[in-house]
Write an enzyme that holds these catalytic residues in place. Structure first.
Site, short mmCIF file in Angstrom:
data_model
loop_
_atom_site.label_atom_id
_atom_site.label_comp_id
_atom_site.label_asym_id
_atom_site.label_seq_id
_atom_site.Cartn_x
_atom_site.Cartn_y
_atom_site.Cartn_z
N ARG A 94 21.34 16.16 4.46
CA ARG A 94 20.71 16.93 3.39
C ARG A 94 21.02 18.41 3.60
O ARG A 94 20.67 18.97 4.63
CB ARG A 94 19.18 16.71 3.40
CG ARG A 94 18.47 17.60 2.40
CD ARG A 94 16.94 17.43 2.39
NE ARG A 94 16.39 18.36 1.42
CZ ARG A 94 15.34 19.16 1.63
NH1 ARG A 94 14.69 19.13 2.78
NH2 ARG A 94 14.94 19.99 0.71
N HIS A 139 16.83 25.79 -2.56
CA HIS A 139 16.04 25.88 -1.33
C HIS A 139 15.72 27.37 -1.10
O HIS A 139 16.19 27.99 -0.15
CB HIS A 139 16.79 25.27 -0.15
CG HIS A 139 15.91 24.87 1.01
ND1 HIS A 139 15.84 23.58 1.50
CD2 HIS A 139 15.04 25.59 1.75
CE1 HIS A 139 14.98 23.55 2.53
NE2 HIS A 139 14.48 24.76 2.70
N GLU A 184 10.07 22.29 -1.93
CA GLU A 184 8.73 22.82 -1.65
C GLU A 184 8.27 23.95 -2.57
O GLU A 184 8.09 25.08 -2.11
CB GLU A 184 8.66 23.32 -0.20
CG GLU A 184 8.92 22.26 0.83
CD GLU A 184 8.62 22.75 2.25
OE1 GLU A 184 8.18 23.90 2.41
OE2 GLU A 184 8.80 21.96 3.19
N ASN A 328 8.13 16.49 2.69
CA ASN A 328 8.31 17.31 3.89
C ASN A 328 6.95 17.38 4.57
O ASN A 328 6.00 17.93 4.01
CB ASN A 328 8.77 18.72 3.52
CG ASN A 328 10.14 18.74 2.85
OD1 ASN A 328 10.80 17.71 2.71
ND2 ASN A 328 10.56 19.92 2.42
N TYR A 330 4.73 18.23 8.11
CA TYR A 330 4.70 18.86 9.44
C TYR A 330 3.33 18.79 10.11
O TYR A 330 3.24 18.74 11.32
CB TYR A 330 5.13 20.34 9.35
CG TYR A 330 6.60 20.51 9.04
CD1 TYR A 330 7.53 20.62 10.05
CD2 TYR A 330 7.06 20.56 7.73
CE1 TYR A 330 8.89 20.78 9.78
CE2 TYR A 330 8.41 20.72 7.44
CZ TYR A 330 9.32 20.82 8.47
OH TYR A 330 10.66 20.97 8.20
N GLU A 402 11.99 16.04 5.24
CA GLU A 402 11.87 16.96 6.39
C GLU A 402 10.72 16.52 7.28
O GLU A 402 9.64 16.17 6.79
CB GLU A 402 11.58 18.41 5.96
CG GLU A 402 12.75 19.19 5.46
CD GLU A 402 12.39 20.62 5.09
OE1 GLU A 402 11.50 21.21 5.73
OE2 GLU A 402 13.00 21.13 4.15
C1 PNW Z 1 9.96 23.96 5.53
N1 PNW Z 1 3.52 23.99 5.97
O1 PNW Z 1 8.95 24.85 5.14
C2 PNW Z 1 11.25 24.45 4.89
O2 PNW Z 1 11.63 23.60 3.84
C3 PNW Z 1 12.37 24.66 5.84
O3 PNW Z 1 13.36 25.46 5.24
C4 PNW Z 1 11.85 25.27 7.13
O4 PNW Z 1 12.84 25.71 7.98
C5 PNW Z 1 10.97 24.21 7.77
O5 PNW Z 1 9.92 23.85 6.91
C6 PNW Z 1 10.36 24.66 9.10
O6 PNW Z 1 9.47 25.72 8.90
C7 PNW Z 1 7.62 24.59 5.39
O7 PNW Z 1 2.74 24.98 6.03
C8 PNW Z 1 6.73 25.66 5.38
O8 PNW Z 1 3.04 22.85 6.11
C9 PNW Z 1 5.39 25.45 5.55
C10 PNW Z 1 4.88 24.18 5.75
C11 PNW Z 1 5.75 23.12 5.76
C12 PNW Z 1 7.10 23.32 5.59
#
Ligand code: PNW
Length: 468
Positions: A94, A139, A184, A328, A330, A402
């Site tokens: 991706r 992006h 996002e 995505n 996290y 992600e």
């Molecule tokens: C992503 N959250 O952003 C982006 O899509 C990527 O480009 C970035 O490098 C990656 O995460 C790592 O930071 C996020 O707050 C920003 O949950 C914030 C969150 C999740 C993803």
């Protein structure tokens, strides 16, 4: 057994509990990057500036005072990138197209042929390596020339994005079968147009976020649906690909039983804001969100809601406008009701609008990576998200577009913490597929290599590969 099935790999992992987990043979293994974060050659070879090229010049915007001018130099070294993707054994890559590399001023009046050729070369090399390309159209790198005309605040962005997307389908659609319109929207709005939650991203517009956030979100939804309509009307039948969108999702945990409705409302106003109009049966914003912003707007003495209404036609066009949902994931968040007077002290407009106090549970959601990191280990939250998507959206196909974490300082190349983080999430995905019947197509790790981590510059290393 067909030859195809005979060569398909079966991947098994061990869950932290000791259980052996097996992924379906057709599960897709992938890795991701984005143009700004890896390409470099930011101001050369005919590329026009994007909002990030301007934003990095702001004093203090990037913690280590760096820029993305060179980044991983993928513009020159993409063959090395592909070699490591191949070595790791991923089946899909991706990456994103830089809008202003193709269209230096954002509109189709001027096309940068060197940029056109670069993505041909990249896609060809990916395919030659036996890897499937998955391309994100946007992006976060809006052409600066369009930002000068209001960017995502200008309704013309829908047409601009439509034209740009159409060009991409036309140029690369015979080779690319997996498209993602936007990455996002929520993060881009929170960080780029509000920035009151800590992190500030390009374009770094602040002060008008109370309504600008929702106007930008409205235009992003319409831009997504425009691109998707163009693809389906003019390209899909011939090119036979699929189009989706990637949304960032946090699972929201209520502090107590009393906070359950609030947690659901928060989930609706963050993820549902974009997911519901596209994947929901009604195809409009979540009811809880519409009502909440309407109520607040009245209370503030406005005569119109800060959330722009979707017309019947827009609702119709948005409904089902994606073939798959990119997730995505996290971390997860805890939420509780505010105590008296507490909400006014919350800095984030979007969180104030939701009406909750958000925090990370210090006991349950353990920190990963750098001290104070926003990456919290709570893989069960991803399984909850997947079940929620299954129930709400008729088990629409989901691609994890992600998931990953930054380096933990002091660890060696064995990457113990990262292995723990990724394995834990894979285990929950596997259980969601096998025990809950969730329709998950595959997993994409963020990222194949360390890269320009937005406002963190090069201080947060998300790569499977170390870049020096
Ligand atoms: C992503 N959250 O952003 C982006 O899509 C990527 O480009 C970035 O490098 C990656 O995460 C790592 O930071 C996020 O707050 C920003 O949950 C914030 C969150 C999740 C993803």
């Amino acid at each position: 057994m067909s030859r195809r099935a005979a060569v398909a790999r079966k991947v098994s992992i061990t869950h932290p509990s000791g259980d052996e987990l097996h992924f379906p043979a057709n599960f897709t293994w992938a890795a991701a990057t984005a143009a700004v974060q890896v390409e470099g050659a930011a101001l050369t070879y005919g590329k026009g500036p994007s909002i990030w090229d301007e934003f990095v010049k702001r004093p203090g915007a990037i913690v280590d005072n760096t820029s993305a001018n060179t980044a991983c130099d993928s513009y020159h070294k993409f063959k090395e990138d592909i070699a490591i993707l191949k070595y790791v054994g991923v089946q899909q890559y991706r990456f994103s197209i830089s809008w202003s590399r193709l269209l230096p001023t954002g509109t189709v009046e001027e096309i940068n042929e060197e940029g056109v050729q670069y993505y041909h070369d990249l896609i060809d090399a990916v395919l030659e390596a036996g890897i499937v390309p998955m391309v994100t159209l946007y992006h976060w790198d809006l052409p600066l020339a369009l930002n000068d005309r209001g960017g995502w605040l200008n309704e013309k962005i829908v047409e601009w994005f439509g034209n740009y997307s159409s060009l991409c389908f036309q140029l690369y659609g015979e080779k690319v079968k997996h498209w993602i319109t936007l990455n996002e929207p929520y993060s881009q709005i929170q960080n780029g147009y509000c920035g009151d939650d800590g992190t500030v991203h390009a374009p770094g517009i602040q002060g008008e976020c109370s309504w600008a956030a929702y106007l930008v979100g409205y235009h992003m939804l319409l831009a997504h649906s425009k691109a998707s309509m163009i693809y389906r009307e003019a390209f899909k039948d011939v090119q036979n690909g699929r189009i989706g969108i990637s949304l960032n999702v946090n699972w929201i945990l209520p502090e107590s039983e009393d906070d359950e409705d609030l947690a659901d409302q928060a989930f609706q106003m963050m993820f549902g804001w974009f997911a519901e109009p596209i994947f929901g049966r009604e195809g409009d914003y979540p009811v809880a969100m519409t009502e909440r912003i309407e109520f607040l707007s009245r209370k503030e003495g406005r005569v119109t809601s800060r959330l722009p209404a979707l017309s019947e036609k827009q609702v119709e066009e948005l409904t089902g406008s994606a073939d798959f949902l990119g997730i995505n994931y996290y971390n997860s968040l805890m939420v509780r009701k505010p105590r008296k007077g507490e909400l006014t002290k919350v800095r984030s407009q979007l969180k104030r609008d939701i009406g909750g106090i958000f925090y990370y549970d210090p006991t349950g959601l353990s920190g990963i990576g750098k001290p104070g990191s926003w990456i919290k280990y709570y893989p069960e939250g991803l399984r909850e998200v997947l079940r929620n998507v299954r129930d709400r959206f008729g088990n629409v196909p989901v691609m994890i577009t992600e998931n990953g974490c930054m380096d933990t300082p002091g660890e060696d190349a064995e990457d113990e913490t990262r292995v723990f983080y990724i394995t834990g999430h894979l285990a929950e995905i596997c259980r969601a597929i096998q025990e809950d019947g969730c329709n998950v197509l595959g997993y994409t790790v963020w990222s194949i290599m360390d890269n320009f981590e937005w406002a963190d510059g090069y201080t947060s290393r998300f790569g499977l590969y170390y870049v020096s």
